[in-house]
Enzyme design. Structure first.
Site, PDB file in Angstrom:
ATOM      1  CG  ASP A 151      -2.167  -1.070   1.243  1.00 17.65           C
ATOM      2  OD1 ASP A 151      -1.913  -1.931   0.492  1.00 17.65           O
ATOM      3  OD2 ASP A 151      -3.170  -0.920   1.728  1.00 17.65           O
ATOM      4  CE  LYS A 214      -5.048   2.218   2.390  1.00 14.36           C
ATOM      5  NZ  LYS A 214      -4.274   1.414   3.132  1.00 14.36           N
ATOM      6  CE  LYS A 250      -6.848  -1.067   2.357  1.00 12.24           C
ATOM      7  NZ  LYS A 250      -5.672  -1.661   2.511  1.00 12.24           N
TER       8      LYS A 250
END
Length: 314
Positions: A151, A214, A250
């Site tokens: 991430d 995300k 996400k």
């Protein structure tokens, strides 16, 4: 909808990136907020709700990102991700555990053989302010220690200054350093100021090779607001039409209840389409959410609320 997209294998100039990103259709801010609010009123009941709760559990990236994290806490988190409700063998496992890079080895050992992934917030999380060499070293170490997902947080300062090429090059370099691990690119939408910037950052990240986009680190408010998630879902839908490549989404930060999670699933269905109703293309970054999902599952199964102290406290 854009007819072309940024190619990850190319090294576009800042001018070309600016022309592409600022040529994207503008976001109707009022319309996006009204549509998100309207979708939030949809209700999901009975067997459909039970299926939605199980799907939401399977989409959770169970997260701990605190300076006081310990190996013991990570092992406990991993145990919960593997078997969220010890009293219900039918409860599905979470998608992944998400930890700092120095604890990846602990998490990887704890989930070994379970199918639960290990995500690491490499690349100078949460600020994104570090030399690229340090970000790449952090990424390579995390992958070597067992991370299946990285991430990465973008340099918002560079993005907001219009240095799109720097952001693109960093994402491309981290994508290469990931090897076989999936790359989720964190936009930190709370610092992007406008929904137009959210759309531009989404397309920039997808064009540079992101497997997921995300919303947030969870450290900046506002985070995964419904209008932001809606714009990002529109972006991945349109990117699929333009390129044939499906990129995941996400949301992270502020999704704490089963009702919040189900509202996001409704938005996924209505905006991106049913293909994204899969942990391979939609995740929810959360810590406290899983307990509420388990409470609601227990209510569906037994007809009575178990209470928050029935489940482990994260």
């Amino acid at each position: 909808m854009p007819q072309t997209a940024i190619a990850a294998e190319q090294a576009p100039t800042n001018r070309a990136l600016r022309e592409f990103l600022h040529g994207l259709p503008g976001v109707d801010d009022v319309g996006a907020r009204e549509r998100a609010a309207g979708l939030a009123t949809r209700s999901v009941k009975t067997t459909a709700k039970a299926a939605a709760l199980d799907l939401a559990v399977r989409m959770v990236d169970l997260t701990t990102l605190e300076g006081a994290d310990t190996p013991g806490k990570v092992r406990a988190l991993a145990a919960k991700a593997r078997r969220p409700d010890p009293d219900d063998p039918d409860a599905p496992a979470a998608a992944a555990v998400c930890v700092y890079s120095d604890l990846v080895g602990v998490a990887a050992e704890a989930v070994r053989g379970s199918g639960v992934g290990v995500a690491s917030v490499a690349t100078a999380f949460p600020s994104g302010r570090a030399p690229l060499e340090a970000k790449l070293a952090d990424t390579r170490r995390a992958v070597a220690d067992g991370a299946t997902e990285i991430d990465m947080v973008i340099d918002r300062g560079a993005f907001l200054a219009g240095d799109y090429r720097k952001v693109h090059e960093e994402i491309t370099a981290v994508r290469e350093a990931c090897g076989g691990a999936h790359l989720k690119v964190i936009l930190e939408t709370g610092e992007l100021a406008t929904l137009d910037n959210v759309r531009r950052a989404s397309w920039l990240a997808m064009g540079a090779g992101a497997d997921f986009i995300k919303t947030s680190t969870g450290k900046v408010a506002p985070a995964a607001t419904p209008p932001v998630v809606l714009v990002m879902l529109e972006a991945v839908r349109d990117n699929l039409a333009a390129t044939g490549r499906a990129v995941g989404v996400k949301p992270a930060g502020g999704i704490r209840t089963a009702k919040d999670a189900i509202r996001n699933l409704v938005m996924v269905q209505e905006v991106a389409g049913p293909r994204w109703l899969d942990p391979a293309l939609f995740r929810i970054g959360a810590s406290s959410l899983l307990n509420d999902l388990l409470m609601q599952r227990a209510k569906q199964r037994t007809g009575a609320y178990a209470g928050p102290d029935y489940f482990t406290i994260d």
